[in-house]
Scaffold this motif. Structure first.
Motif, mmCIF file in Angstrom:
data_model
loop_
_atom_site.group_PDB
_atom_site.id
_atom_site.type_symbol
_atom_site.label_atom_id
_atom_site.label_comp_id
_atom_site.label_asym_id
_atom_site.label_seq_id
_atom_site.Cartn_x
_atom_site.Cartn_y
_atom_site.Cartn_z
ATOM 1 N N ALA A 47 5.574 -2.324 6.539
ATOM 2 C CA ALA A 47 5.243 -2.808 5.199
ATOM 3 C C ALA A 47 5.959 -4.127 4.893
ATOM 4 C CB ALA A 47 5.616 -1.767 4.153
ATOM 5 N N GLN A 48 5.320 -4.934 4.069
ATOM 6 C CA GLN A 48 5.899 -6.205 3.648
ATOM 7 C C GLN A 48 6.653 -6.029 2.329
ATOM 8 O OE1 GLN A 48 5.573 -8.964 5.728
ATOM 9 N NE2 GLN A 48 4.672 -7.402 7.065
ATOM 10 N N ASP A 49 7.398 -7.052 1.959
ATOM 11 C CA ASP A 49 8.066 -7.096 0.646
ATOM 12 C C ASP A 49 9.050 -5.955 0.445
ATOM 13 O OD1 ASP A 49 6.512 -9.362 0.009
ATOM 14 O OD2 ASP A 49 4.868 -8.072 -0.656
ATOM 15 N N LYS A 50 9.730 -5.567 1.507
ATOM 16 C CA LYS A 50 10.752 -4.537 1.357
ATOM 17 C C LYS A 50 12.024 -5.156 0.772
ATOM 18 C CE LYS A 50 10.754 -3.025 5.661
ATOM 19 N NZ LYS A 50 9.571 -3.639 6.289
#
Length: 317
Positions: free
Chosen positions: A91-94
């Motif tokens: 996942a992105q934007d962690k």
């Protein structure tokens, strides 16, 4: 309500008593409180071994965690957790939970559990001073409160249900989660703050890749993790609501009745509640409250006031 035949009546409400705990310093130097529970029997007469319950001083966790072996989850559950973690890795934007540490100094934190009594506290939560008081909703408590009354939602469980949050506007809600949680949370929550600690129960060394995001202490209940979060954020006062630790009026959550089959599976037993009446709890809830109780004593010694304002259940303050 009369106890079922063969079901033990165990105890009065849990109270803020220091007499029931033994202080112990672990090999790492970390202070802890320990409770050794006497074995008891379930409704079928089978003896249950109550676990040794440990709460560790949250301000000293950099001295080292306990080296627990992974829990013996069935292979299917371990597979689910492994699959969930891969989705979160991709996942992105962690973001990391450590970004929130020391950001709430001097404020009050309400930790809302999903006990039936939370319905009685909606008015007080809605009318709180939002500039000085933040709300952490644990698991299904979010469904009771609604997004407009919650600052943070916390989940640690691989079996968390998306209908706890689905259909709400989550743009302004911070989600505090571990990589064991269902991947549906990636799409539901844009403001996700990860912490290490939820994978080691099923995967040896599974949390090492997540330690850079920050860690939170684990317990039998997610609220124990929420208490550590509140402590690390710097709140001066922590207020528990909706922490019945019991099937109040035979409700498991606010909207879910407990069945006889589930009650037997969870090894339920009768206790006296805070009003002097009989209620039903189970071993997991009971142990969870013991851990919260002990951890609360330790962080009060560190200068954080802890108050349980739950209006039902077995946890008396």
């Amino acid at each position: 309500m009369q106890p079922m035949e063969g079901t033990p009546v165990v105890a009065r409400p849990i109270v803020w008593s220091r007499k029931i705990y033994t202080r112990k310093r672990l090999e790492t130097g970390l202070e802890s409180l320990v409770v050794l529970k006497e074995p008891t029997k379930n409704a079928a007469g089978k003896q249950i071994g109550w676990f040794e319950v440990i709460a560790r001083r949250l301000g000293q966790l950099d001295l080292g965690m306990l080296n627990n072996d992974p829990m013996k989850f069935p292979p299917t559950v371990r597979e689910v957790i492994a699959t969930n973690s891969k989705a979160h890795e991709a996942a992105q934007d962690k973001r990391g939970v450590k970004e929130l540490f020391d950001t709430a100094k001097g404020q009050t934190c309400i930790i809302a559990g999903s006990g039936r009594s939370l319905l009685k506290d909606l008015g007080a939560i809605r009318s709180r001073d939002r500039g000085r008081t933040q709300v952490i909703a644990v698991n299904a408590a979010f469904k009771i409160l609604g997004a407009e009354n919650v600052d943070m939602v916390l989940a640690i469980d691989w079996s968390a249900k998306k209908d706890w949050w689905e259909g709400e506007n989550l743009d302004n809600v911070k989600c505090i989660l571990g990589a064991a949680c269902p991947p549906e949370m990636i799409e539901l929550f844009k403001n996700r703050y990860y912490f290490a600690g939820t994978l080691s129960s099923a995967m040896q060394d599974g949390d090492k890749a997540w330690e850079k995001y920050g860690s939170l202490e684990q317990g039998f209940v997610a609220s124990y993790c929420a208490l550590h979060l509140a402590y690390k954020m710097g709140f001066k006062r922590v207020v528990f609501v909706g922490h019945d630790a019991a099937y109040t009026d035979m409700w498991y959550h606010h909207n879910e009745k407990i069945s006889m089959e589930r009650s037997e599976y969870l090894k339920s037993s009768f206790h006296e509640d805070i009003h002097g009446k009989m209620t039903v709890t189970d071993m997991r809830m009971y142990q969870g409250m013991q851990m919260l109780n002990a951890a609360s004593i330790l962080i009060e010694e560190d200068g954080v006031e802890v108050v349980n304002c739950s209006q039902e259940g077995i946890w008396a303050s």
